[in-house]
Design an enzyme around this catalytic site. Structure first.
Site, short mmCIF file in Angstrom:
data_model
loop_
_atom_site.label_atom_id
_atom_site.label_comp_id
_atom_site.label_asym_id
_atom_site.label_seq_id
_atom_site.Cartn_x
_atom_site.Cartn_y
_atom_site.Cartn_z
N LYS A 167 14.28 -17.45 12.44
CA LYS A 167 12.88 -17.89 12.28
C LYS A 167 12.71 -18.63 10.95
CE LYS A 167 11.64 -13.31 10.46
NZ LYS A 167 11.11 -11.99 10.83
N TYR A 172 1.65 -29.45 -18.71
CA TYR A 172 0.19 -29.48 -18.62
C TYR A 172 -0.46 -28.28 -19.31
CZ TYR A 172 0.60 -32.94 -14.81
OH TYR A 172 0.86 -34.04 -14.05
C1 PLP Z 1 12.09 -10.96 10.56
C2 PLP Z 1 12.36 -9.80 11.45
C3 PLP Z 1 13.63 -9.20 11.49
C4 PLP Z 1 14.73 -9.54 10.52
O1 PLP Z 1 14.55 -8.78 9.32
P1 PLP Z 1 15.57 -8.85 8.11
O2 PLP Z 1 15.05 -7.87 7.14
O3 PLP Z 1 15.52 -10.25 7.60
O4 PLP Z 1 16.91 -8.51 8.65
C5 PLP Z 1 13.86 -8.24 12.45
N1 PLP Z 1 12.87 -7.85 13.31
C6 PLP Z 1 11.64 -8.37 13.26
C7 PLP Z 1 10.60 -7.87 14.20
C8 PLP Z 1 11.33 -9.35 12.33
O5 PLP Z 1 10.09 -9.85 12.28
#
Ligand code: PLP
Length: 363
Positions: free
Chosen positions: A35, A259
């Site tokens: 993702k 700035y």
């Molecule tokens: C993002 C996510 C993961 C992965 O988690 P990590 O801590 O990056 O391994 C697993 N399950 C769900 C439901 C997530 O949203």
């Protein structure tokens, strides 16, 4: 190519993948989470490499991320963790598997499956994160509803844990694992055996391997971070962010830098201007010494306020010349450490790297 580069090391990804595989039984499936453009890197190259390594599933947060992977030719099963009802037709059209998390989403998905027969879905159970998921109580009615529908088939039951990286909260995690088991038993009693049960994220795999069931979902550890320095040392960072020194100044005591008088030199000093700023994902919170970058392997704190396209660092007495590279994070410079300086975490830093930063794939 812009002056800032995010190098994506696919050999490091392979190393992390094999490390995670070594932590789970050979019967346990591994879902690689890609993702947010592969945690800010480059989702397609990551997904293709994971595919070549033999990953069982890929996971994305939103539907269009999964559609994008399909359009690039990825054929692996893809779980969409947080789909929205108005996208359900795209889920079906692109053979994605939705994680449904409420009566509303389940009902609407069933309605979207006009012609489908036994379309694979996953049920997300809320065991205590209180973010998404069906409540543990009331699952019987849902199961009955599912039993009566030939349109969908429960391929997986999942939940997400709240604190797998924090062993001082082990009791809470254990209670979530128990609730998950109860939910699985309740659903299976009604509708029969469900092929996949998945609960653990990266830290869960490392800290609660007894709850691996038959699939685990790893994101951050694949990218080289394990929410613990000991684990980080066993993994390799996939993404390395480098930028350039475009100008070096020698400034007098009392000089302002950046700035709004963001920094005033307390003594004569050498500073450098880098070709990266908050538009590239190095937020203003890294200013005022909170972020430390590396020039020729020497630490140099960010001084003053981060600008949109640039930031300034204190070069100290380190050897450096205009045109040299500076490493923000990655190989030899942990993203977790950099993020920690600004009281955030590697996840946020990695996923925030802007589109202007060129991604370069190496393997
Ligand atoms: C993002 C996510 C993961 C992965 O988690 P990590 O801590 O990056 O391994 C697993 N399950 C769900 C439901 C997530 O949203």
């Amino acid at each position: 190519m812009g002056p800032s580069i995010l190098e994506i090391d696919l050999a490091a990804l392979a190393h992390n993948y094999h490390y995670l595989r070594s932590k789970i039984s050979s019967e346990t499936m591994l879902l690689g989470v890609v993702k947010a453009n592969g945690y800010g890197s480059e989702a397609i190259s990551i997904a293709k490499k994971l595919d070549a390594l033999g990953v069982d599933y890929l996971g994305v947060a939103y539907t269009h991320e999964g559609v994008f992977l399909r359009k690039q030719g990825i054929k692996t099963p893809i779980l969409v963790l947080h789909p929205q009802p108005e996208e359900f037709k795209h889920i079906i059209e692109h053979c994605l598997e939705p994680s449904l998390y409420s009566n509303r989403t389940l009902q609407m998905f069933m309605e979207a499956t006009e012609k489908e027969y036994q379309y694979p879905i996953h049920l997300n159970i809320n065991t205590g994160l209180n973010r998404l998921g069906f409540p543990v109580h009331g699952l019987e009615a849902i199961s009955q509803n599912l039993l009566n529908s030939p349109r969908v088939k429960v391929k997986g039951i999942m939940s997400h844990l709240a604190a797998t990286d924090d062993l001082s909260e082990k009791a809470y995690t254990d209670s979530q694992i128990e609730k998950f088991k109860e939910a699985v038993a309740s659903i299976e009693e009604k509708i029969g055996k469900v092929p996949l049960k998945h609960l653990l994220n990266s830290s869960g795999i490392l800290n609660f391997p007894e709850a691996a069931f038959n699939m685990v979902r790893s994101g951050i550890a694949l990218y080289g971070y394990g929410n613990h320095s000991k684990i980080d040392s066993l993994l390799k960072p996939v993404a390395t962010l480098t930028t350039k020194i475009s100008q070096i100044h020698s400034i007098e005591k009392g000089s302002w830098v950046g700035y709004n008088k963001g920094f005033v030199a307390a003594k004569k000093m050498r500073i450098a201007t880098l070709t990266i700023g908050h538009a590239d994902g190095i937020s203003r919170v890294y200013g005022q010494g909170k972020g430390v970058v590396f020039v020729n392997e020497k630490p140099c704190p960010i001084i003053g306020n981060v600008c949109m396209d640039m930031l300034m660092i204190d070069l100290g007495n380190h050897e450096a010349k205009e045109g040299d590279s500076a490493v923000i994070f990655g190989k030899g410079a942990s993203a977790e450490t950099f993020a920690h300086g600004a009281k955030t975490i590697s996840y946020e830093l990695l996923t925030g790297i802007g589109a202007r930063v060129k991604r370069v794939i190496v393997s």
